[in-house]
Write an enzyme that holds these catalytic residues in place. Structure first.
Site, PDB file in Angstrom:
ATOM      1  N   ASN A  12     -12.869  -4.565  -0.844  1.00 43.79           N
ATOM      2  CA  ASN A  12     -13.911  -4.841   0.132  1.00 43.79           C
ATOM      3  C   ASN A  12     -15.256  -4.348  -0.428  1.00 43.79           C
ATOM      4  OD1 ASN A  12     -15.755  -4.558   2.332  1.00 43.79           O
ATOM      5  ND2 ASN A  12     -14.036  -4.511   3.771  1.00 43.79           N
ATOM      6  N   LYS A  15     -17.275  -2.044   1.888  1.00 44.80           N
ATOM      7  CA  LYS A  15     -16.771  -0.661   1.920  1.00 44.80           C
ATOM      8  C   LYS A  15     -17.200   0.083   0.655  1.00 44.80           C
ATOM      9  CE  LYS A  15     -12.456  -0.603   4.545  1.00 44.80           C
ATOM     10  NZ  LYS A  15     -11.018  -0.340   4.436  1.00 44.80           N
ATOM     11  N   ASP A  71      -7.997   3.607   4.982  1.00 47.37           N
ATOM     12  CA  ASP A  71      -7.660   2.606   5.975  1.00 47.37           C
ATOM     13  C   ASP A  71      -8.447   2.987   7.214  1.00 47.37           C
ATOM     14  OD1 ASP A  71      -6.537   0.257   6.857  1.00 47.37           O
ATOM     15  OD2 ASP A  71      -4.667   1.166   7.512  1.00 47.37           O
ATOM     16  N   TYR A 153     -16.436  -4.801  13.091  1.00 44.27           N
ATOM     17  CA  TYR A 153     -16.715  -4.719  14.528  1.00 44.27           C
ATOM     18  C   TYR A 153     -18.059  -4.055  14.849  1.00 44.27           C
ATOM     19  CZ  TYR A 153     -11.738  -5.818  15.070  1.00 44.27           C
ATOM     20  OH  TYR A 153     -10.507  -6.424  15.023  1.00 44.27           O
ATOM     21  N   LYS A 174     -26.270   4.887   9.777  1.00 39.46           N
ATOM     22  CA  LYS A 174     -24.837   4.674  10.014  1.00 39.46           C
ATOM     23  C   LYS A 174     -24.006   5.675   9.214  1.00 39.46           C
ATOM     24  CE  LYS A 174     -21.062   1.412   9.481  1.00 39.46           C
ATOM     25  NZ  LYS A 174     -20.599   0.129   8.965  1.00 39.46           N
ATOM     26  N   HIS A 179     -17.523   7.096  11.103  1.00 38.64           N
ATOM     27  CA  HIS A 179     -16.157   7.533  10.817  1.00 38.64           C
ATOM     28  C   HIS A 179     -15.918   7.605   9.307  1.00 38.64           C
ATOM     29  CE1 HIS A 179     -16.779   3.282  11.383  1.00 38.64           C
ATOM     30  NE2 HIS A 179     -15.772   3.020  10.574  1.00 38.64           N
ATOM     31  N   ARG A 180     -16.368   6.580   8.575  1.00 38.81           N
ATOM     32  CA  ARG A 180     -16.170   6.564   7.125  1.00 38.81           C
ATOM     33  C   ARG A 180     -17.019   7.641   6.470  1.00 38.81           C
ATOM     34  NH1 ARG A 180     -16.493   1.559   6.558  1.00 38.81           N
ATOM     35  NH2 ARG A 180     -14.269   1.189   6.690  1.00 38.81           N
TER      36      ARG A 180
END
Length: 192
Positions: A12, A15, A71, A153, A174, A179-180
Site C-alpha cells: 500500500n 501506508k 494491520d 475510511y 493526521k 492510530h498508525r
C-alpha cells in the site's frame, strides 16, 4: 554512518508514505517497491495482531531484513466491531475504498450510536524477537464523506472532539494523532 535498514511489509503506497513521514530519516526503509514480484501474504488470522505477525514473519523470511508489518481496522461499536480485520475488503476483495464506505454508511443508516475507533497493530520480527505495538484513535462515523486527503475510511471518520474528518487534516496533523502514528511511535521507542 549508514542508516539502519528495515523492511516494511506492505504493498500500500499510501501506508508507506504515511509511515515514512512518521519515521523521518532515521531509517532506510525498503518495501515492495524494492522487490521483483513480491508475494502478497494472505491475511487469514481473525485479529489485527495475528495478521501483522503473519506478514512480518513472511517478509522477514523473504528479505532477511528486520521487518515490520501492520494491520489496521475500523471498529464500529454499533456493528459489534465490524468491519475490523475486514476493513480493507469490506465491500469485496477489490479493496475499493468508496464501496467500503458506502456499505458501512448503509449499515449505519438510522443508527444513532456512531462511535468507532481505528486500531493499528505493528508487528516487528528480526529473526529472533517478535514484538507488537498498538495504536488507537477514537471517534465517530459521519453521514457523508468529507475531505480529499488521507485514504480508506478517512473521509467519514471524525476524531473525538473534532469537527473535521481525517480526510480534512493535513498529513502532519493526521500523523500526530492517528492510530498508525501512535503505533509507529510506540514501535520507534523500541528501536531507539
Amino acid at each position: 554512518m549508514e542508516k539502519p535498514r528495515l523492511f516494511f511489509g506492505t504493498g500500500n503506497a499510501k501506508k508507506l508514505k504515511e509511515i515514512s513521514e512518521i519515521l523521518g530519516d532515521r531509517y532506510a526503509i525498503s518495501s515492495f517497491r524494492d522487490l521483483e514480484n513480491p508475494p502478497e501474504v494472505e491475511e487469514t488470522e481473525p485479529t489485527l495482531e495475528g495478521n501483522a505477525i503473519l506478514k512480518a514473519k513472511a517478509y522477514y523470511a523473504l528479505t532477511g531484513l528486520p521487518t515490520f508489518a501492520d494491520d489496521t481496522g475500523l471498529e464500529v461499536d454499533a456493528l459489534g466491531g465490524r468491519p475490523g480485520v475486514y476493513s480493507a475488503r469490506y465491500a469485496g476483495p477489490a479493496g475499493d475504498a468508496v464501496a467500503n464506505m458506502t456499505k458501512l454508511l448503509g449499515e449505519l443508516e438510522g443508527v444513532e450510536d456512531r462511535s468507532a475507533r481505528f486500531r493499528t497493530v505493528i508487528a516487528f520480527y528480526d529473526g529472533q524477537a517478535l514484538k507488537t505495538y498498538a495504536g488507537e484513535l477514537r471517534g465517530s462515523i459521519g453521514y457523508t464523506p468529507r475531505g480529499t486527503k488521507g485514504f480508506g475510511y478517512d473521509p467519514i471518520f471524525f476524531p473525538e472532539g473534532s469537527e473535521r474528518t481525517l480526510a480534512e487534516y493535513s498529513a502532519d496533523e493526521k500523523n500526530a494523532i492517528s492510530h498508525r502514528g501512535r503505533a509507529t511511535r510506540n514501535f520507534i521507542e523500541h528501536l531507539t
